[in-house]
Design an enzyme around this catalytic site. Structure first.
Site, PDB file in Angstrom:
ATOM      1  N   LYS A 214       0.838  -1.190   0.000  1.00 12.51           N
ATOM      2  CA  LYS A 214       0.000   0.000   0.000  1.00 12.51           C
ATOM      3  C   LYS A 214       0.878   1.247   0.000  1.00 12.51           C
ATOM      4  O   LYS A 214       1.779   1.388   0.833  1.00 12.51           O
ATOM      5  CB  LYS A 214      -0.915   0.009   1.222  1.00 12.51           C
ATOM      6  CG  LYS A 214      -1.918  -1.134   1.263  1.00 12.51           C
ATOM      7  CD  LYS A 214      -2.973  -0.988   0.183  1.00 12.51           C
ATOM      8  CE  LYS A 214      -4.042  -2.070   0.304  1.00 12.51           C
ATOM      9  NZ  LYS A 214      -5.124  -1.896  -0.679  1.00 12.51           N
ATOM     10  N   ASP A 243      -0.357  -0.106  -4.550  1.00 15.91           N
ATOM     11  CA  ASP A 243      -1.768   0.306  -4.503  1.00 15.91           C
ATOM     12  C   ASP A 243      -1.908   1.623  -3.761  1.00 15.91           C
ATOM     13  O   ASP A 243      -1.694   1.696  -2.549  1.00 15.91           O
ATOM     14  CB  ASP A 243      -2.580  -0.792  -3.814  1.00 15.91           C
ATOM     15  CG  ASP A 243      -4.075  -0.513  -3.820  1.00 15.91           C
ATOM     16  OD1 ASP A 243      -4.497   0.523  -4.366  1.00 15.91           O
ATOM     17  OD2 ASP A 243      -4.825  -1.356  -3.278  1.00 15.91           O
ATOM     18  N   GLU A 269      -1.897   0.532  -8.784  1.00 16.16           N
ATOM     19  CA  GLU A 269      -3.337   0.347  -8.651  1.00 16.16           C
ATOM     20  C   GLU A 269      -4.012   1.598  -8.085  1.00 16.16           C
ATOM     21  O   GLU A 269      -3.490   2.229  -7.168  1.00 16.16           O
ATOM     22  CB  GLU A 269      -3.566  -0.849  -7.723  1.00 16.16           C
ATOM     23  CG  GLU A 269      -4.998  -1.231  -7.459  1.00 16.16           C
ATOM     24  CD  GLU A 269      -5.080  -2.513  -6.617  1.00 16.16           C
ATOM     25  OE1 GLU A 269      -6.116  -2.710  -5.971  1.00 16.16           O
ATOM     26  OE2 GLU A 269      -4.102  -3.295  -6.611  1.00 16.16           O
ATOM     27  N   GLU A 296     -11.406  -1.649  -8.123  1.00 20.05           N
ATOM     28  CA  GLU A 296     -11.906  -1.862  -6.764  1.00 20.05           C
ATOM     29  C   GLU A 296     -13.094  -0.948  -6.455  1.00 20.05           C
ATOM     30  O   GLU A 296     -14.049  -1.367  -5.805  1.00 20.05           O
ATOM     31  CB  GLU A 296     -10.787  -1.611  -5.755  1.00 20.05           C
ATOM     32  CG  GLU A 296     -11.235  -1.731  -4.298  1.00 20.05           C
ATOM     33  CD  GLU A 296     -10.098  -1.517  -3.320  1.00 20.05           C
ATOM     34  OE1 GLU A 296     -10.385  -1.321  -2.125  1.00 20.05           O
ATOM     35  OE2 GLU A 296      -8.922  -1.547  -3.736  1.00 20.05           O
ATOM     36  N   ASP A 319     -14.977  -6.459  -8.986  1.00 18.01           N
ATOM     37  CA  ASP A 319     -15.245  -7.144  -7.725  1.00 18.01           C
ATOM     38  C   ASP A 319     -16.730  -7.475  -7.667  1.00 18.01           C
ATOM     39  O   ASP A 319     -17.583  -6.582  -7.715  1.00 18.01           O
ATOM     40  CB  ASP A 319     -14.854  -6.224  -6.559  1.00 18.01           C
ATOM     41  CG  ASP A 319     -14.965  -6.892  -5.198  1.00 18.01           C
ATOM     42  OD1 ASP A 319     -15.702  -7.884  -5.073  1.00 18.01           O
ATOM     43  OD2 ASP A 319     -14.332  -6.392  -4.252  1.00 18.01           O
ATOM     44  N   HIS A 346     -10.451  -7.649  -7.534  1.00 23.51           N
ATOM     45  CA  HIS A 346     -10.294  -7.236  -6.151  1.00 23.51           C
ATOM     46  C   HIS A 346     -11.159  -8.166  -5.320  1.00 23.51           C
ATOM     47  O   HIS A 346     -12.289  -8.464  -5.686  1.00 23.51           O
ATOM     48  CB  HIS A 346     -10.765  -5.786  -5.982  1.00 23.51           C
ATOM     49  CG  HIS A 346     -10.841  -5.351  -4.557  1.00 23.51           C
ATOM     50  ND1 HIS A 346     -12.048  -5.273  -3.866  1.00 23.51           N
ATOM     51  CD2 HIS A 346      -9.875  -4.970  -3.681  1.00 23.51           C
ATOM     52  CE1 HIS A 346     -11.805  -4.851  -2.641  1.00 23.51           C
ATOM     53  NE2 HIS A 346     -10.500  -4.675  -2.505  1.00 23.51           N
TER      54      HIS A 346
END
Length: 408
Positions: A214, A243, A269, A296, A319, A346
């Protein structure tokens, strides 16, 4: 016949900074759970995923949809589910609250997913097998192609599925070998550098060859330092995804992504706001060959169509507990296949439902079996949790979609 429905608000606080990202610093992993009770003794369970506050609103909306199924047989419902999905998503009362996004669309996901789960349980097979056993014509009947007709009609989808029939058998080996996974829990945002380093080594020891970090810090130097730290520990062959969880504006995304390029990220991402398609198109062009992954927080098939049309995404992360459930997930997967873009979901449901869907995508649509995200934090709450062996998902064998929760 469905004789009763129940919708429950299930929330699971996390420990030790798990689940944290640049935007969501203190998440409470939560499900709006729809249950459809059938007179034959089956219970279909469907999930929509949130991070806590507002989960009760999704439950209220899900109950609105689910009540309409009372008195109906699931086989009859699914025989023409595409038209039912279109009618529900355009409900005259609820459409104003979307359309096709937000609380009402999450609610639709929960109910849709419960329908697919009940259908598979009533037939006594895992969801992946139910989908694979359907003829292309029957599968297309469960999908809604409205607003996609400029790129894909039901006839186009049928032709695509039919074209993949002849060499399906060559892809069925994945049912025995298992679907590769990647580890997201290496680098949650609130983790210290030391914990990221330790988690990376644990993931490698567990057999994962792809991991995620992250990013999106206020101080970009923190992101850059941690990304290069992870590359140092993982080595040059391991795939590392970064991400940002929508944290950057476009100018900052350009600057930071260019600095991250040398550590060779497999993708970056959600670099900026998920509705800003133009910004993603501009960024994708400027940082190439570094690739973007998106989905996502993309709520519906129309926006995914636009991302594909503008060549803004090299990986589609649709997702099934964020869009309108399994039906819309499969529609978007077909559209992505037409554009030649891989689907790497996701997993807001922690991989439970998606382990079925990626098998279908690979075998029936010919999508590359790249890998599926793995997040372990709620496994203890599922009746049949995902099974990972040496970084690979074992194919589920229990009837249904693996979404039943303990105590719910």
């Amino acid at each position: 016949m469905i004789y009763k429905v129940a919708v429950q608000d299930a929330r699971y606080p996390l420990d030790k900074s798990a689940g944290s990202d640049a935007i969501h610093r203190d998440p409470v992993y939560s499900y709006a759970v729809t249950q459809l009770l059938d007179e034959g003794g089956w219970t279909g369970t469907g999930l929509a995923f949130t991070l806590g506050a507002g989960n009760d609103l999704v439950c209220q909306a899900a109950n609105y949809y689910a009540q309409r199924l009372i008195g109906h047989d699931i086989e009859a419902v699914m025989a023409d589910f595409g038209n039912l999905f279109r009618a529900w998503s355009n409900d005259p009362q609820f459409r104003w609250l979307g359309p096709h996004k937000g609380v009402v669309h999450l609610a639709l996901a929960s109910v849709t997913n419960a329908c697919y789960d009940l259908w598979a349980k009533k037939r006594g097979v895992p969801l992946w097998k139910l989908l694979l056993d359907l003829s292309p014509e029957a599968l297309v009947q469960t999908l809604d192609f409205s607003y996609l007709e400029d790129e894909m009609t039901a006839e186009d989808a049928l032709a695509l599925l039919t074209s993949q029939q002849n060499d399906r058998r060559s892809r069925e080996g994945i049912l025995q070998s298992g679907y590769p996974g990647y580890d997201t829990s290496v680098g949650w945002f609130n983790y210290s550098d030391e914990q990221v380093r330790s988690n990376c080594q644990q993931a490698l020891d567990a057999g994962f060859s792809a991991i995620k970090l992250k990013v999106g810090s206020e101080d970009a130097e923190r992101d850059i330092r941690r990304a290069y730290l992870l590359r140092e520990v993982a080595g040059p062959e391991v795939k590392i995804m970064l991400d940002a969880n929508q944290q950057w504006n476009l100018p900052k995304a350009k600057a930071v992504c260019k600095k991250l390029a040398a550590m060779n990220p497999f993708w970056i991402e959600e670099p900026t706001h998920p509705d800003d398609i133009q910004a993603h198109q501009t960024l994708a062009q400027e940082i190439a060959p570094v690739k973007l992954a998106l989905g996502e927080h993309v709520p519906n098939k129309v926006l995914f169509k636009n991302y594909l049309q503008t060549q803004s995404a090299a990986f589609i992360q649709v997702d099934a507990v964020r869009v309108g459930g399994v039906s819309e997930f499969l529609t978007i997967s077909l559209l992505s296949k037409k554009f030649g873009i891989p689907v790497v979901p996701h997993v807001g449901d922690m991989g439970q439902l998606h382990q079925h869907l990626v098998l279908f995508n690979h075998i029936a649509m010919g999508h590359k079996a790249l890998f599926l995200e793995h997040i372990p934090h709620l496994k203890k709450h599922f009746v049949h949790p995902v099974r990972i062996n040496h970084g690979v998902y074992e194919t589920p064998q229990e009837p249904g979609s693996s979404c039943d929760l303990l105590g719910v």
